[in-house]
Write a protein that holds these residues in place. Structure first.
Motif, PDB file in Angstrom:
ATOM      1  N   ALA A  15      27.529  44.842  26.452  1.00  0.00           N
ATOM      2  CA  ALA A  15      28.232  45.187  27.688  1.00  0.00           C
ATOM      3  C   ALA A  15      28.570  43.910  28.448  1.00  0.00           C
ATOM      4  CB  ALA A  15      27.361  46.100  28.549  1.00  0.00           C
ATOM      5  N   GLY A  60      30.314  50.693  34.338  1.00  0.00           N
ATOM      6  CA  GLY A  60      29.758  51.212  33.092  1.00  0.00           C
ATOM      7  C   GLY A  60      30.012  52.692  32.860  1.00  0.00           C
ATOM      8  N   PHE A  64      34.330  50.700  31.736  1.00  0.00           N
ATOM      9  CA  PHE A  64      33.352  50.262  30.746  1.00  0.00           C
ATOM     10  C   PHE A  64      33.966  49.128  29.938  1.00  0.00           C
ATOM     11  CE2 PHE A  64      31.477  50.343  26.535  1.00  0.00           C
ATOM     12  CZ  PHE A  64      30.119  50.457  26.809  1.00  0.00           C
ATOM     13  N   ARG A 123      30.830  59.361  27.740  1.00  0.00           N
ATOM     14  CA  ARG A 123      31.122  59.425  29.167  1.00  0.00           C
ATOM     15  C   ARG A 123      32.202  60.454  29.493  1.00  0.00           C
ATOM     16  NH1 ARG A 123      29.078  54.934  27.472  1.00  0.00           N
ATOM     17  NH2 ARG A 123      27.792  53.609  28.821  1.00  0.00           N
TER      18      ARG A 123
END
Length: 168
Positions: A15, A60, A64, A123
């Protein structure tokens, strides 16, 4: 995640973090003009401080982003992938991927795309939209990798819109 490219190069995909600003700016500076044009759809000599904040200070969830760095030089970015959920289109996010020229055609773009799609599905994203230059077959190939169904939309001025239903 440690990943081996087709030529044996080891990269770490993780990330993106707020402290990646300098690395991201340096990475953009290393990209040839044509690669920058294909990613940003126009000339992009540098990123502003506001753009660097936007690109690295992500939540996030709705925004993202993944960064790929060399395993033996973790301050050298070789690729970035991101999605941003579209507020007016439930289940749809705009996606973008860039891979540095020396690391293209080694499987990194595909790996980033698959990881980005996995994160998106987790997500609640069911579709990626992307705006790309018509002369960017590599970007179109990445979209096809992800798509259960790929729809091409408006084509204007050398730019084309695509929407991909993410494969399960």
């Amino acid at each position: 995640m440690l990943t081996r490219l087709s030529d044996g190069t080891l990269v770490v995909i993780r990330a993106i973090r707020p402290d990646d600003k300098r690395m991201l700016a340096k990475g953009l500076a290393l990209l040839p003009d044509e690669t920058r044009r294909r990613r940003f759809l126009s000339a992009k000599p540098r990123l502003t401080a506001a753009e660097l904040r936007y690109l690295t200070e992500v939540d996030g969830e709705a925004h993202f982003a993944l960064v790929a760095v060399l395993a033996d030089n973790p301050h050298h970015v070789v690729g970035v992938a991101r999605f941003v959920k579209l507020p007016d289109a439930s289940g749809t996010a705009e996606a973008a991927i860039v891979v540095g020229d020396p690391w293209q055609r080694r499987g990194l773009g595909r790996r980033l795309a698959l990881m980005l799609a996995d994160a998106a599905r987790a997500r609640g994203v069911r579709r990626f939209s992307a705006t790309m230059l018509s002369d960017n077959p590599a970007a179109l190939a990445l979209m096809r990798t992800l798509a259960a169904q790929l729809e091409g939309g408006a084509h204007s001025g050398g730019v084309r819109e695509f929407v991909a239903d993410l494969a399960a």
